[in-house]
Design a protein around this motif. Structure first.
Motif, short mmCIF file in Angstrom:
data_model
loop_
_atom_site.label_atom_id
_atom_site.label_comp_id
_atom_site.label_asym_id
_atom_site.label_seq_id
_atom_site.Cartn_x
_atom_site.Cartn_y
_atom_site.Cartn_z
N MET A 177 0.84 -1.19 0.00
CA MET A 177 0.00 0.00 0.00
C MET A 177 0.88 1.24 0.00
SD MET A 177 -3.13 -1.23 2.48
CE MET A 177 -4.38 -0.23 1.67
N ILE A 178 0.41 2.29 -0.68
CA ILE A 178 1.19 3.50 -0.89
C ILE A 178 0.39 4.72 -0.42
CG2 ILE A 178 2.16 5.00 -2.69
CD1 ILE A 178 2.97 2.52 -4.20
N ASN A 179 1.11 5.68 0.17
CA ASN A 179 0.49 6.91 0.63
C ASN A 179 1.42 8.07 0.31
OD1 ASN A 179 -0.93 8.91 2.04
ND2 ASN A 179 -1.49 7.50 3.67
N THR A 180 0.88 9.07 -0.41
CA THR A 180 1.67 10.27 -0.70
C THR A 180 1.35 11.38 0.30
OG1 THR A 180 -0.01 11.03 -2.26
CG2 THR A 180 1.81 9.74 -3.15
N PHE A 181 0.47 11.11 1.27
CA PHE A 181 0.11 12.07 2.30
C PHE A 181 -0.19 13.45 1.71
CE2 PHE A 181 2.26 8.80 4.80
CZ PHE A 181 1.34 8.62 5.82
N ASN A 182 -1.15 13.41 0.77
CA ASN A 182 -1.72 14.63 0.17
C ASN A 182 -0.75 15.39 -0.73
OD1 ASN A 182 -4.22 14.25 1.53
ND2 ASN A 182 -3.31 15.12 3.39
N LYS A 183 0.38 14.80 -1.08
CA LYS A 183 1.24 15.44 -2.07
C LYS A 183 0.58 15.34 -3.44
CE LYS A 183 5.69 14.82 0.25
NZ LYS A 183 5.20 14.24 1.51
N CYS A 184 0.90 16.27 -4.31
CA CYS A 184 0.24 16.32 -5.62
C CYS A 184 0.72 15.21 -6.55
CB CYS A 184 0.48 17.68 -6.28
SG CYS A 184 -0.26 19.06 -5.39
N GLU A 185 1.96 14.78 -6.38
CA GLU A 185 2.52 13.81 -7.30
C GLU A 185 1.80 12.46 -7.19
OE1 GLU A 185 4.14 15.33 -4.96
OE2 GLU A 185 5.81 16.48 -5.77
N GLN A 186 1.52 11.87 -8.31
CA GLN A 186 0.90 10.56 -8.35
C GLN A 186 1.89 9.54 -8.92
OE1 GLN A 186 -2.14 9.72 -7.07
NE2 GLN A 186 -2.15 11.83 -6.30
N LEU A 187 1.92 8.37 -8.35
CA LEU A 187 2.80 7.32 -8.84
C LEU A 187 2.14 6.55 -9.98
CD1 LEU A 187 4.08 5.95 -5.43
CD2 LEU A 187 5.33 7.39 -7.02
N LEU A 188 2.95 6.13 -10.94
CA LEU A 188 2.45 5.33 -12.04
C LEU A 188 2.87 3.88 -11.83
CD1 LEU A 188 3.36 7.68 -15.04
CD2 LEU A 188 1.15 7.48 -13.86
N PHE A 189 1.92 2.96 -12.02
CA PHE A 189 2.18 1.54 -11.83
C PHE A 189 2.28 0.87 -13.19
CE2 PHE A 189 -0.42 3.15 -8.33
CZ PHE A 189 0.45 2.94 -7.28
N GLU A 190 3.41 0.23 -13.42
CA GLU A 190 3.64 -0.38 -14.72
C GLU A 190 3.29 -1.86 -14.75
OE1 GLU A 190 7.80 0.75 -15.26
OE2 GLU A 190 7.15 2.22 -16.74
N ASP A 191 3.53 -2.56 -13.64
CA ASP A 191 3.27 -4.00 -13.63
C ASP A 191 3.21 -4.48 -12.18
OD1 ASP A 191 2.83 -6.54 -14.61
OD2 ASP A 191 4.95 -7.00 -14.87
N MET A 192 2.56 -5.59 -11.96
CA MET A 192 2.56 -6.25 -10.66
C MET A 192 2.22 -7.71 -10.86
SD MET A 192 -0.99 -5.01 -8.82
CE MET A 192 -0.66 -3.29 -9.15
N ASP A 193 2.67 -8.53 -9.93
CA ASP A 193 2.36 -9.96 -10.03
C ASP A 193 2.78 -10.64 -8.73
OD1 ASP A 193 1.39 -12.29 -11.12
OD2 ASP A 193 2.58 -12.13 -12.97
N ILE A 194 2.40 -11.90 -8.61
CA ILE A 194 2.88 -12.72 -7.51
C ILE A 194 4.08 -13.53 -8.01
CG2 ILE A 194 0.69 -12.85 -6.27
CD1 ILE A 194 0.19 -15.56 -7.52
#
Length: 252
Positions: free
Chosen positions: A212-229
């Protein structure tokens, strides 16, 4: 940047053989940072170092539980740590001994990583633990641009503790990915993982391990390219590495 979490199962069953397979799984997933739970602590051998050396990680932190010194939590990294800590180093209840934390400078961005392993017996205890962990992170979050919490939460995303984290601004990376059904990311597989065949729980596939990710109200958003088990393919390993599968996320 690839972040991963993996409960490597502190159990005597085929332990030496499984260490080799755990190293193989971690090396193949090739995460920049990987959080490990149920890391065995031995008097004459540092298991974290064995895994780090076997999977080619130059930086590591391990903390054993003060109330259960035969086991602990570890973080392996390809980048040096600027800070490491354990929640039991502050004034907290013994029941909250469930998390370690590190900060890593990645290409000029300071990222906070918190690795947790929550109580398996009680949802109420898990909630109390997460409140303590959340307060601990909040005391230190201002210096990091992004915060990541991951590990074995011993609960499913439909639980009250998952709702608690979302109410605190945390985003579940699996829920942010619309490319695949969330069931593809089950990490505690009571249907197919043969270590769990004697488990009396309903035979289903559960997602106990979260990122889980939290930017704590910063404007920048992270981009997710891939995920898997990972660590879930019997044809790849001589034996299965763990009773859990790992989970990774690629962040841009």
């Amino acid at each position: 940047m690839r972040i991963a979490t993996y409960n490597i199962w502190n159990n005597d069953i085929l332990f030496e053989e499984r260490i080799e397979e755990i190293c193989k799984a971690i090396k193949e997933v090739n995460a920049d940072i990987i959080c490990l739970q149920e890391v065995r602590n031995e008097e004459f051998r540092n298991i974290t170092e064995v895994i780090a050396n076997g999977a080619n990680y130059p930086f590591l932190v391990f903390r054993c539980y003060p109330d259960c010194p035969d086991e602990g939590l570890a973080i392996l990294s390809k980048y040096p740590f600027s800070h490491t800590a354990a929640i039991w180093e502050i004034n907290t209840e013994i029941s909250n001994y469930c998390a370690i934390r590190a900060k890593i400078n990645y290409e000029g961005i300071l990222i906070g990583i918190t690795n947790v392993h929550l109580n398996w017996r009680s949802e109420e205890i898990r909630k109390e633990q997460l409140i303590a962990v959340s307060n601990w992170i909040a005391m230190d979050k201002d210096s990091a641009e992004y915060e990541i919490i991951c590990g074995d939460f011993n609960d499913v995303p439909q639980s009250s503790i998952h709702d608690f984290l979302k109410d605190c601004g945390w985003q579940d990376v699996v829920e942010l990915n619309s490319k695949k059904d969330a069931s593809n990311y089950a990490t505690f597989d009571l249907l197919n993982n043969y270590y769990l065949k004697e488990d009396i729980r309903v035979k289903e596939r559960l997602r106990f391990d979260w990122i889980m990710i939290n930017t704590f109200n910063k404007c920048e958003q992270l981009l997710f390219e891939d995920m898997d088990i990972f660590g879930n393919n019997p044809s790849v390993f001589k034996i299965m590495p763990s009773d859990h599968y790992g989970l990774y996320i690629d962040i841009k």
